[in-house]
Design an enzyme around this catalytic site. Structure first.
Site: not given
Ligand code: ATP
Ligand code: LTN
Length: 331
Positions: A115, A197, A200
Site C-alpha cells: 500500500k 489478487k 476492490k
Molecule cells: P483493498 O483492495 O481495499 O485492500 P480487498 O479487495 O483486498 O481490499 P479486503 O477488504 O482487504 O479486500 O478484504 C476483505 C476480506 O476478504 C479479507 O478477509 C481478505 O483476506 C478477503 N479477500 C479479499 N480479497 C480476496 C481474494 N481475492 N481472495 C480471497 N480472499 C480475499
C-alpha cells in the site's frame, strides 16, 4: 448459551464494492461459522481512512456493505453486526497495543509495503499502524478464530504475537486468536491479471457482489487464460484457468478433478460460460436481497445501532481489564 461457544471476530473495510474474492475468501466462512460460534462482524471504517476517502462515498459504502452482509445470510439475531467507529474502545485499545508493538514488526508487513507503494504520495502513520488497530479489533472480543483470506494471515499472526507479549508481561489477558482460512478460495485472482489478487481497490479484473448478471457473464467471457485449450488445474503454469476452476468449484461445491473431467475436450469457451453461469447463480439472489434491504434505511440503522451496543458491552470489559493491568488509575 452466550459466552459458551468459541468466539469469532472479522471485519472488512468499506473501501470499495465487495468482490467475489472477499466473498469466497472471507464472507462465506463468516456465514458458515455463525451457527457454531459467537460471531462479531464489523465494517472497519477506521481502517478505511488510512487511504484518503470521499466522506459521502465512505458513508454510502458502509451502509451498502451492511446490506450485503445481511444479504449473504449473516443473521443479526445470531451475530453482532456493527460499525467500527461506533465503538470507541477500538481506538483506545489500539493506542495501548501500539506501545507493545515494534516498529520493525510493522515495517515487515506485506500489506504495508504494497500500500505504501500504491500511495507513495501519502504514506501516513495510520497506514503504518493499521495492523495494531486490527489487533485491537480482534483482541477486544477475545476472539478464538478470525475468518479471513490468505492475504490477512500475516496480520492475524502479528496480532497473536502482540497478545502473547502482553500476556507474558501482565498475565493472562487476551485469548490468542488463530486465522481461519478456507481450503478453496483463500486467494481468488484477478480475471484480467491472474498473477494478482482480485482486489476492490483495483476494479479491473474484479467481479463485484452487486454486478448485474450480464456483466458477470461478460467478465468471465473475457477472463485472461493461456494459449492452450486444456482445462487443467496448475496454478504456476496456468494461473488464469486454475483461478477459474477454483471459482467454479467454490461456487458449485464440486471438487477440482470432477470439474477438470467435466470440461475435458471442451475448450475454454464453454468452460468460461459455465463459470459465468455458476457465479450468476451464486450472486443473483445476494444482489436482489441487498437492493431490497437498501430501500429500508431505518431497518439498517436499527441493526447497526443495536450491534454497536452489544459490541461495546464486550469491548468495555476487555478494555478496562487492560487499563487496570498497565497501571492506569481508575476514574
Ligand atoms: P483493498 O483492495 O481495499 O485492500 P480487498 O479487495 O483486498 O481490499 P479486503 O477488504 O482487504 O479486500 O478484504 C476483505 C476480506 O476478504 C479479507 O478477509 C481478505 O483476506 C478477503 N479477500 C479479499 N480479497 C480476496 C481474494 N481475492 N481472495 C480471497 N480472499 C480475499
Ligand atoms: N485488514 C483486514 C480488515 C480487518 C480485519 C480486522 C479482518 C480489519 N480489522 C479484524 C479481521 C479481523 C482486511 O481485510 N484488509
Amino acid at each position: 448459551m452466550e459466552g459458551q461457544k468459541p468466539k469469532i471476530f472479522s471485519g472488512i473495510q468499506p473501501s470499495g464494492e465487495l468482490t467475489l474474492g472477499s466473498y469466497m475468501g472471507a464472507l462465506r466462512s463468516w456465514k458458515a461459522l455463525q451457527d457454531d460460534y459467537d460471531c462479531v462482524y464489523c465494517i472497519v471504517d477506521m481502517h478505511t481512512i488510512t487511504v484518503r476517502q470521499k466522506p459521502a462515498e465512505l458513508r454510502r459504502r458502509a451502509m451498502e456493505q451492511l446490506a450485503q452482509y445481511l444479504a449473504i445470510g449473516l443473521d443479526p439475531e445470531r451475530c453482532i453486526l456493527f460499525i467500527q467507529s461506533h465503538v470507541p474502545q477500538h481506538a483506545e485499545l489500539a493506542w495501548i497495543l501500539g506501545c507493545y508493538t515494534q516498529f520493525g514488526e510493522l515495517g515487515r508487513m506485506t500489506q504495508f509495503k504494497q500500500k505504501s507503494q500504491q500511495h507513495a504520495e501519502n504514506i501516513t502513520a495510520g497506514l503504518f499502524t493499521y495492523p495494531v488497530l486490527m489487533a485491537a479489533d480482534i483482541l477486544l472480543y477475545q476472539a478464538d478464530l478470525v475468518p479471513v483470506g490468505a492475504d490477512q494471515k500475516q496480520h492475524v499472526e502479528l496480532c497473536r504475537d502482540i497478545a502473547q507479549r502482553f500476556n507474558g508481561i501482565y498475565g493472562d489477558t487476551f485469548t490468542l486468536p488463530e486465522p481461519f482460512i478456507p481450503k478453496l478460495g483463500a486467494r481468488i485472482m484477478s480475471l484480467s491479471n491472474p498473477e494478482n489478487k482480485m482486489s476492490k481497490s483495483e476494479p479491473e479484473g474484479c467481479v463485484f457482489l452487486m454486478d448485474r448478471p450480464e456483466d458477470i457473464r461478460r467478465k468471465f467471457k473475457r477472463a485472461v487464460t493461456d494459449s492452450e485449450t486444456e482445462v487443467r488445474f496448475d496454478p504456476a503454469g496456468k494461473p488464469g484457468v486454475s483461478n477459474l476452476l477454483t471459482i467454479y468449484c467454490s461456487a458449485t461445491g464440486k471438487e477440482i478433478p470432477e470439474a477438470e473431467a467435466e470440461f475435458a475436450g471442451q475448450g475454454y469457451g464453454a468452460f468460461k460460460a459455465a463459470v459465468g453461469d455458476a457465479v450468476v447463480e451464486l450472486l443473483a439472489p445476494i444482489r436482489q436481497e441487498a437492493s431490497r434491504l437498501l430501500g429500508d434505511k431505518a431497518y439498517l440503522e436499527g441493526i447497526y445501532r443495536r450491534g454497536a451496543e452489544a459490541a461495546q458491552c464486550q469491548a468495555r470489559k476487555t478494555l478496562s481489564k487492560v487499563q487496570r493491568k498497565v497501571g492506569f488509575l481508575p476514574r
